[in-house]
Design a protein around this motif. Structure first.
Motif, PDB file in Angstrom:
ATOM      1  N   SER A 480       0.664  -1.365  -0.111  1.00  0.00           N
ATOM      2  CA  SER A 480      -0.008  -0.339   0.112  1.00  0.00           C
ATOM      3  C   SER A 480       0.779   1.464  -0.394  1.00  0.00           C
ATOM      4  CB  SER A 480      -0.938   0.255   1.185  1.00  0.00           C
ATOM      5  OG  SER A 480      -0.260   0.178   2.792  1.00  0.00           O
ATOM      6  N   ALA A 481      -0.130   2.115  -0.313  1.00  0.00           N
ATOM      7  CA  ALA A 481       1.002   4.048  -0.287  1.00  0.00           C
ATOM      8  C   ALA A 481       1.978   4.048   0.884  1.00  0.00           C
ATOM      9  CB  ALA A 481       0.118   4.469  -0.536  1.00  0.00           C
ATOM     10  N   ASP A 482       1.215   3.284   2.263  1.00  0.00           N
ATOM     11  CA  ASP A 482       1.786   3.941   3.236  1.00  0.00           C
ATOM     12  C   ASP A 482       2.957   2.605   3.807  1.00  0.00           C
ATOM     13  OD1 ASP A 482       0.012   1.891   3.525  1.00  0.00           O
ATOM     14  OD2 ASP A 482      -0.535   2.315   5.813  1.00  0.00           O
ATOM     15  N   LEU A 483       3.000   1.331   2.479  1.00  0.00           N
ATOM     16  CA  LEU A 483       3.995   0.065   3.268  1.00  0.00           C
ATOM     17  C   LEU A 483       3.194  -0.943   3.932  1.00  0.00           C
ATOM     18  CD1 LEU A 483       7.584   1.718   2.883  1.00  0.00           C
ATOM     19  CD2 LEU A 483       6.828   0.541   1.032  1.00  0.00           C
ATOM     20  N   ALA A 484       2.467  -0.888   3.431  1.00  0.00           N
ATOM     21  CA  ALA A 484       1.859  -1.879   4.297  1.00  0.00           C
ATOM     22  C   ALA A 484       1.931  -3.518   2.928  1.00  0.00           C
ATOM     23  CB  ALA A 484       0.244  -1.954   5.027  1.00  0.00           C
ATOM     24  N   PRO A 485       2.011  -4.541   3.274  1.00  0.00           N
ATOM     25  CA  PRO A 485       1.833  -5.589   2.421  1.00  0.00           C
ATOM     26  C   PRO A 485       0.645  -6.513   2.268  1.00  0.00           C
ATOM     27  CG  PRO A 485       2.447  -6.224   4.162  1.00  0.00           C
ATOM     28  CD  PRO A 485       2.937  -5.103   4.590  1.00  0.00           C
ATOM     29  N   GLU A 486      -0.390  -6.107   1.198  1.00  0.00           N
ATOM     30  CA  GLU A 486      -1.354  -6.346   0.427  1.00  0.00           C
ATOM     31  C   GLU A 486      -0.987  -7.968  -0.702  1.00  0.00           C
ATOM     32  OE1 GLU A 486      -2.740  -2.015  -0.170  1.00  0.00           O
ATOM     33  OE2 GLU A 486      -2.337  -3.229  -1.838  1.00  0.00           O
ATOM     34  N   ARG A 487      -0.651  -8.326  -1.241  1.00  0.00           N
ATOM     35  CA  ARG A 487      -0.539  -9.367  -1.909  1.00  0.00           C
ATOM     36  C   ARG A 487       0.490  -9.429  -2.294  1.00  0.00           C
ATOM     37  NH1 ARG A 487      -5.592  -9.431  -5.946  1.00  0.00           N
ATOM     38  NH2 ARG A 487      -5.764 -11.272  -5.885  1.00  0.00           N
ATOM     39  N   GLU A 488       0.786 -11.387  -1.941  1.00  0.00           N
ATOM     40  CA  GLU A 488       2.043 -11.541  -3.029  1.00  0.00           C
ATOM     41  C   GLU A 488       2.110 -13.018  -3.912  1.00  0.00           C
ATOM     42  OE1 GLU A 488       4.454 -14.579   0.300  1.00  0.00           O
ATOM     43  OE2 GLU A 488       4.217 -12.324   0.672  1.00  0.00           O
ATOM     44  N   CYS A 489       2.971 -13.198  -4.294  1.00  0.00           N
ATOM     45  CA  CYS A 489       3.475 -13.909  -5.237  1.00  0.00           C
ATOM     46  C   CYS A 489       4.229 -14.249  -5.307  1.00  0.00           C
ATOM     47  CB  CYS A 489       2.036 -13.899  -6.696  1.00  0.00           C
ATOM     48  SG  CYS A 489       3.141 -12.870  -7.884  1.00  0.00           S
ATOM     49  N   GLU A 490       5.047 -15.490  -6.239  1.00  0.00           N
ATOM     50  CA  GLU A 490       6.179 -16.238  -6.470  1.00  0.00           C
ATOM     51  C   GLU A 490       6.070 -16.820  -7.993  1.00  0.00           C
ATOM     52  OE1 GLU A 490       8.673 -20.620  -4.620  1.00  0.00           O
ATOM     53  OE2 GLU A 490       8.213 -18.680  -3.117  1.00  0.00           O
ATOM     54  N   ILE A 491       7.594 -16.842  -8.584  1.00  0.00           N
ATOM     55  CA  ILE A 491       7.326 -16.862  -9.752  1.00  0.00           C
ATOM     56  C   ILE A 491       8.496 -18.245  -9.969  1.00  0.00           C
ATOM     57  CG2 ILE A 491       7.440 -14.827 -10.797  1.00  0.00           C
ATOM     58  CD1 ILE A 491      10.265 -15.144 -11.395  1.00  0.00           C
ATOM     59  N   PRO A 492       7.893 -19.503 -10.868  1.00  0.00           N
ATOM     60  CA  PRO A 492       8.463 -20.671 -11.166  1.00  0.00           C
ATOM     61  C   PRO A 492      10.145 -20.138 -10.406  1.00  0.00           C
ATOM     62  CG  PRO A 492       6.898 -20.573 -12.474  1.00  0.00           C
ATOM     63  CD  PRO A 492       6.765 -18.666 -12.460  1.00  0.00           C
ATOM     64  N   GLU A 493      10.433 -21.476 -10.172  1.00  0.00           N
ATOM     65  CA  GLU A 493      12.633 -21.521  -9.973  1.00  0.00           C
ATOM     66  C   GLU A 493      13.058 -20.951 -11.498  1.00  0.00           C
ATOM     67  OE1 GLU A 493      15.331 -23.699  -7.764  1.00  0.00           O
ATOM     68  OE2 GLU A 493      13.478 -24.508  -7.265  1.00  0.00           O
ATOM     69  N   LYS A 494      12.095 -22.146 -12.147  1.00  0.00           N
ATOM     70  CA  LYS A 494      12.999 -22.685 -13.592  1.00  0.00           C
ATOM     71  C   LYS A 494      13.583 -21.172 -14.332  1.00  0.00           C
ATOM     72  CE  LYS A 494       9.047 -23.243 -16.501  1.00  0.00           C
ATOM     73  NZ  LYS A 494       8.282 -24.021 -17.810  1.00  0.00           N
ATOM     74  N   PHE A 495      12.737 -19.790 -13.781  1.00  0.00           N
ATOM     75  CA  PHE A 495      12.589 -18.481 -14.559  1.00  0.00           C
ATOM     76  C   PHE A 495      13.442 -17.299 -14.194  1.00  0.00           C
ATOM     77  CE2 PHE A 495       8.055 -19.948 -16.188  1.00  0.00           C
ATOM     78  CZ  PHE A 495       8.388 -20.234 -16.776  1.00  0.00           C
ATOM     79  N   GLY A 496      14.361 -18.349 -13.086  1.00  0.00           N
ATOM     80  CA  GLY A 496      15.436 -16.841 -11.727  1.00  0.00           C
ATOM     81  C   GLY A 496      14.417 -15.975 -11.029  1.00  0.00           C
TER      82      GLY A 496
END
Length: 835
Positions: A480-496
């Motif tokens: 968010s604008a005040d640096l509160a985490p809202e969402r997250e995801c992770e990209i596949p390992e094979k892509f680095g």
């Protein structure tokens, strides 16, 4: 202890600084010694050939004289053999020596000039060291070599300068004479007219993305296009229509990219590079229109050293100014007028690495840079810079500040190698610490733990939110604008790891990765790779015999199958060793791949399973080539042998048939004859040998007998039909690969100077004209036509780029018909010169 350690560090630093000079001297000395050895060998062989030829002709001359005058034989013996040996043993081969000496001297000079590019220098050292080692330790005796030359000299017309039917000509590479026999269908070699081909190449598609070692290298345009770069090409890829446009005005590898506030203009900077003679090219920045692809301004030509590392437009004044940081030791920081191309100010930045630069969006007189262990806040006033260093205070100073952005409130947010997002702001000076008269400072207002490992990128969203991309954890987090985490995801390992992020519409975004891929996705959905590429040097390339697909392999241990129609990667598998060469079986169901350890394997295209594997020697394999009917496979190795296998069960079963033994250096290229009975091969010491495979893999001593043989493919870089692709005074490593089209009308050449050439086939005369094409930023390692000659694929080495060229224009007659016609009807006329 500390003083001794520092002393050792200083010695190490001095040694590393002197390494390029030492390497340069060593290469020049190695070159001179190697040329002298080859000169002596060729001179001795030529002298022995002349002796044998004279000995063969002397009895005939005696018989003729005796028939005319019986007393003449005694006089002839006294004149020719006063001491029991023929005077011809004292014949001088000065002409050969003069030609060799001239070529050798020119070659040494050109090699010393080429040393400006460390990458090319390392490649040449490797090649020449291998060639020299093979030449000195594995060459057969000079007597045997001389016998071969004498046997070939028995054919009529062995002297250069006579080109009637059945004659030969010579070319020299690094002082070594190479004899080429003129085919019988050429009536007059001197009257052959060399022209550029009627066909031309147009860049159709670019495979790959440079994410491995570049930052802030991708943006999303309002046109729906992702803009990114690889090698010397900037790609504009429409993510929905799956089309590409290309900006191609750069002369060497593009290193940085930025988008103007109007979202139309683009600034891009490049490395310096060197030309084909080793002379440095001047780096610059191009400002261009992303709609029309027209260059609007060229900034700083001749002002930057080594290359341009970072660029940024000003925002407060709608992009009037451009800030540039070059790759010199001091990382010079300069500000330019975008419209006039005039420099306003310049200052030494730092001796440490600089990763990013940006103008303050609210004030164009304020500039920020970050990099190794620093954040600098610059103020530009009346053409002069003042600098303030960000103070870390109670917070741990990270090794690297990887990236930064501006928040809506004007604060600076940095991402560092400790995984933190730091919020910077102005504060009153601490008089107790800094003393009276101290001005305001830039300090850390807040530290936010974000990622495990580095924070590689930060991307601001329209509503004030923020996206961060991690290295070790490969996570993308929305804040968010005040640096509160809202969402997250992770990209596949094979892509680095995450290298950079570009916002598409607030929900969807593009992710550039450290393994040279661009992904498209959202927090709720899976990521789809829309761009992929190799991540290390590439050498192996082969096109399918009947479908629009091709295979690549390289030092990243990946084997990739690509589709030229859909412009995508069909599949990719990982190997235990890196691949260097490949070839499709003529039935199209399997592909063989040669590896760096002497091992080779055969893969099923549908299942990707390994259906067969073998090992030949313990050195790297350089070429795999099936016979036209698929009944044989030839495997060329760096151990100087060509291994022949019989192929059964639709390419799934292989049995050793024989071994071709006769080359004195490593195998570089080979081709099969159209009847599948013979092989032509090249080696690292510039030999051309011919082999009778059907007769038991026998070396054909009389190369004259192969002059009219027709070849199913032509990839050998040495041969009569491609002699014209070599420039005068060429090093044997200047051309890495070539490929004749299936129509036998043209030949494509991959050279050591980042160029792709298109010649007419055949091109047997020196200085043959060609069409020349830019795009690669490294030595071009391979070229190959698709099965119907509609496209040409070219592969860069260190630039990790594959370029797909569309073949346009052309006629109907093939090369053989053209050569016969030209030799019988052409007249002497000035040869055209093309690019």
């Amino acid at each position: 202890m500390n003083s001794s350690t520092n002393s050792l560090d200083d010695v190490s630093a001095d040694s590393s600084a002197e390494f390029p000079d030492r390497a340069s001297m060593m290469e020049v000395r190695l070159q001179a010694q190697e040329d002298e050895i080859t000169l002596l060998k060729s001179s001795l062989a030529d002298a022995l050939r002349r002796i044998r030829l004279h000995d063969q002709l002397l009895p005939l001359l005696k018989q003729q004289l005796i028939a005319v005058n019986p007393g003449a034989a005694r006089v002839l013996n006294q004149v020719c053999c006063p001491d029991g040996c023929t005077s011809s043993r004292k014949l001088s081969s000065s002409s050969a020596i003069d030609g060799i000496h001239h070529s050798s001297t020119s070659r040494v000079r050109r090699n010393s000039e080429k040393l400006g590019n460390p990458e090319r220098q390392r490649k040449r050292l490797d090649k020449k060291a291998a060639s020299s080692a093979n030449l000195l330790t594995r060459s057969p005796s000079l007597e045997n070599r001389a016998k071969d030359l004498i046997a070939n000299a028995g054919s009529p017309g062995s002297r250069r300068g006579t080109y009637s039917q059945g004659q030969s000509i010579k070319m020299f590479i690094r002082g070594r004479p190479i004899t080429m026999y003129v085919p019988s269908n050429i009536q007059n070699y001197e009257d052959l007219k060399m022209e550029p081909p009627t066909e031309r190449l147009e860049l159709d598609w670019v495979y790959g993305y440079r994410g491995r070692d570049c930052r802030a290298n991708m943006y999303f345009l309002p046109t729906g296009e992702a803009i990114y770069f690889i090698a010397c090409v900037i790609v504009l890829y429409h993510i929905n229509n799956r089309t590409q446009r290309h900006y191609r005005k750069h002369t060497d590898c593009v290193r940085c990219l930025t988008l103007h506030p109007d979202k139309v203009r683009v600034a891009s900077g490049q490395t310096a590079g060197v030309d084909k003679d080793g002379k440095p090219l001047q780096p610059c920045v191009h400002i261009w229109d992303s709609t029309s692809l027209v260059t609007l301004q060229q900034i700083g030509l001749g002002c930057f050293q080594r290359g341009v590392g970072s660029v940024a437009f000003s925002f407060a004044d709608s992009g009037v100014f451009l800030c540039v940081i070059d790759d010199s030791n001091e990382h010079m920081l300069s500000v330019w007028d975008c419209n006039k191309g005039v420099k306003h100010a310049e200052v030494k930045s730092t001796n440490e690495a600089v990763f990013a630069v940006e103008f303050n969006p609210g004030d164009s007189s304020n500039i920020i840079t970050c990099g190794k262990s620093h954040v600098y806040f610059w103020t530009l006033n009346a053409g002069l810079f003042t600098k303030k260093q960000g103070i870390f205070g109670k917070y741990k100073k990270p090794k690297f500040i990887q990236c930064f952005v501006f928040s809506l409130t004007g604060d600076v947010l940095t991402g560092d190698s400790e995984g933190n997002i730091l919020t910077w702001g102005k504060s009153a000076a601490d008089i107790k610490t800094l003393g009276k008269g101290a001005k305001e400072t830039f300090q850390i207002m807040r530290q936010t733990r974000a990622h495990e490992g580095s924070v590689f990128t930060l991307c601001t969203l329209q509503g004030g939110g923020l996206l961060s991309g991690g290295g070790k954890d490969r996570k993308i987090i929305r804040w968010s604008a005040d640096l509160a985490p809202e969402r997250e995801c992770e990209i596949p390992e094979k892509f680095g790891a995450v290298r950079t992020i570009a916002d598409v519409d607030g929900e969807e975004f593009l992710v550039g990765t450290t393994r040279n891929a661009i992904l498209r996705g959202t927090f709720s959905g899976a990521f789809v790779a829309i761009v992929q590429g190799h991540v290390d040097e590439m050498w192996g390339l082969a096109t399918h015999p009947s479908h629009n697909i091709f295979i690549t392999c390289g030092h990243d241990r990946q084997v990739c199958l690509w589709n030229t129609e859909e412009h995508k990667l069909d599949w990719c598998i990982s190997l235990e060793e890196y691949g260097l060469c490949a070839d499709f079986c003529p039935n199209g169901s399997v592909v063989s791949v040669g590896l760096s350890t002497g091992k080779w394997m055969v893969l099923d295209l549908l299942t990707r399973d390994v259906v067969s594997e073998s090992t030949d020697g313990n050195e790297q394999l350089s070429v795999m080539r099936y016979s036209p009917d698929g009944s044989f496979l030839a495997v060329g190795s760096h151990d100087n042998f060509i291994y022949i296998y019989t192929v059964t069960d639709s390419g799934r079963r292989y049995t050793r048939f024989g071994k071709c033994n006769g080359h004195s250096s490593f195998i570089t290229h080979l081709d099969w004859s159209k009847d599948g009975k013979y092989i032509m091969s090249n080696s690292g010491d510039y030999e051309i040998l011919y082999w009778d495979i059907a007769g038991g893999c026998k070396l054909l001593r009389n190369r004259f007998e192969s002059k009219d043989r027709e070849w199913a493919s032509y990839t050998c870089v040495l041969g009569f039909h491609v002699m014209g692709v070599w420039l005068e005074g060429s090093d044997g490593t200047d051309i890495n690969a070539l490929c004749r089209s299936h129509s036998e009308r043209m030949v494509a050449v991959a050279d050591d100077f980042c160029k792709v050439h298109l010649f007419q086939y055949p091109c047997p005369k020196p200085k043959a004209p060609s069409h020349k094409y830019d795009g690669h930023g490294s030595h071009v390692t391979n070229v190959c036509f698709t099965h119907c000659d509609s496209h040409l694929l070219s592969m860069g080495g260190k630039d990790m780029c594959i370029l797909q060229w569309k073949v346009v224009g052309g006629g109907a007659s093939n090369g053989r018909e053209r050569l016969t016609s030209a030799s019988s009807t052409s007249t002497s006329s000035p040869e055209p010169t093309v690019g």
